[in-house]
Design an enzyme around this catalytic site. Structure first.
Site, short mmCIF file in Angstrom:
data_model
loop_
_atom_site.label_atom_id
_atom_site.label_comp_id
_atom_site.label_asym_id
_atom_site.label_seq_id
_atom_site.Cartn_x
_atom_site.Cartn_y
_atom_site.Cartn_z
N ASN A 191 -5.55 -4.48 -6.44
CA ASN A 191 -6.73 -3.82 -5.88
C ASN A 191 -6.56 -2.32 -5.69
O ASN A 191 -7.54 -1.59 -5.60
CB ASN A 191 -7.05 -4.48 -4.53
CG ASN A 191 -8.09 -3.71 -3.75
OD1 ASN A 191 -9.25 -3.67 -4.11
ND2 ASN A 191 -7.65 -3.06 -2.68
N THR A 229 -15.48 2.10 2.03
CA THR A 229 -14.02 2.02 2.07
C THR A 229 -13.46 3.41 2.36
O THR A 229 -14.21 4.38 2.48
CB THR A 229 -13.46 1.53 0.71
OG1 THR A 229 -13.73 2.54 -0.28
CG2 THR A 229 -14.10 0.22 0.29
N TYR A 251 -12.41 8.52 -13.57
CA TYR A 251 -12.42 7.27 -12.80
C TYR A 251 -13.15 6.18 -13.58
O TYR A 251 -12.66 5.05 -13.71
CB TYR A 251 -13.09 7.50 -11.45
CG TYR A 251 -13.26 6.27 -10.60
CD1 TYR A 251 -12.21 5.77 -9.83
CD2 TYR A 251 -14.48 5.59 -10.56
CE1 TYR A 251 -12.38 4.64 -9.05
CE2 TYR A 251 -14.66 4.47 -9.78
CZ TYR A 251 -13.60 3.99 -9.03
OH TYR A 251 -13.77 2.87 -8.25
N ASP A 301 0.86 -1.18 0.00
CA ASP A 301 0.00 0.00 0.00
C ASP A 301 0.90 1.23 0.00
O ASP A 301 2.06 1.17 0.43
CB ASP A 301 -0.92 0.02 1.23
CG ASP A 301 -2.08 0.99 1.07
OD1 ASP A 301 -3.18 0.53 0.69
OD2 ASP A 301 -1.91 2.20 1.32
#
Length: 267
Positions: free
Chosen positions: A89, A191, A156, A37
């Site tokens: 992801n 999230t 996006y 990450d």
């Protein structure tokens, strides 16, 4: 035995949300993990995995930088002996502007993380899997925004459409290798990326409106997406390849309609 017993899995965007939920789920199913990450939160995820009895190596990386993606794959190979699963992801919401406000630099940054990042994972993890000769599974996080208009901002949405096509074309290019490539297309999920939406809904006491456009009338939790990622990563999905699977409470199952309430009939 767990669904991923004896397998090595890489997960990016593992500092929160779907990535963190997937790290915990994959580890619980027996996978040894290499997680990455851009934030230090990836080490918090690693601690959660270890405290639950899992095996994990955490790296602070940028999923859109080739050297960092290659490092994840090399770490999996050198530390655990290979790579069987790669879950690309990591993603960003990026530029929020409309068609007349496009900022090429901001658009390029969104595509760097959201499209080039997964492509680099296919390149490096896919090559490692081919060289190993035992197949594997690559899972990419796309979005329902990549399927239809109306689920996200323009840039996006376009980037996630690219991820969907990347899964399809990569699956074809990996023909005969035994390496499968699929995409999951989350609907509205709680999230870090969507936190402002949920925070606003809670502050205004309108949580009942969140997810109201899908038949289940709610948003998803990260664990629900992790379950689908686990399925695609596992041998249970051995004949699922080149697909984009919507996990959206039924949002994309219909064109816009005037809904008829359950039990009522039209007159």
């Amino acid at each position: 035995m767990g669904a991923l017993e004896g397998k090595v899995a890489i997960i990016t965007g593992a500092g929160s949300g779907i990535g963190r939920a997937s790290a915990k789920r994959f580890a619980a199913e027996g996978a040894k993990l290499v997680i990455g990450d851009k934030t230090e939160a990836v080490f918090e995820t690693a601690k959660m995995v270890e405290e639950a009895g899992g095996t994990v190596t955490a790296l602070q990386i940028d999923a859109g930088v080739e050297a960092d993606v290659a490092k994840l794959v090399a770490t999996a190979t050198s530390t655990y002996g290979g790579v069987d699963v790669a879950f690309a992801n990591a993603g960003i919401i990026g530029d929020m502007g409309g068609i007349f406000e496009i900022d090429p630099a901001a658009m390029a940054e969104t595509f760097r993380v959201n499209v080039i990042g997964p492509a680099l994972m296919v390149k490096h993890a896919g090559k490692a899997m081919v060289d190993q000769g035992r197949g594997g599974s690559i899972v990419l996080t796309a979005s329902v925004a990549g399927l239809n208009s109306g689920a996200g901002p323009l840039t996006y949405s376009a980037s996630k459409a690219g991820v969907i096509n990347l899964a399809k074309t990569s699956a074809q290019q990996l023909t005969t290798s035994g390496v499968r490539v699929n995409a999951i297309c989350p609907g509205l999920t709680e999230t870090g990326m969507t936190k402002p939406t949920f925070d606003y809904a809670r502050s205004k006491d309108v949580m009942h409106k969140v997810g109201q456009l899908n038949p289940l009338k709610r948003a998803a939790q990260p664990e629900e997406l992790a379950n689908v990622a686990l399925f695609l990563a596992s041998d249970q999905a051995s004949y699922v390849n080149g697909q984009a699977i919507a996990v959206d409470g039924g949002l994309t199952s219909s064109h816009p309609v005037t809904r008829q309430l359950l039990g009522q009939t039209a007159h």
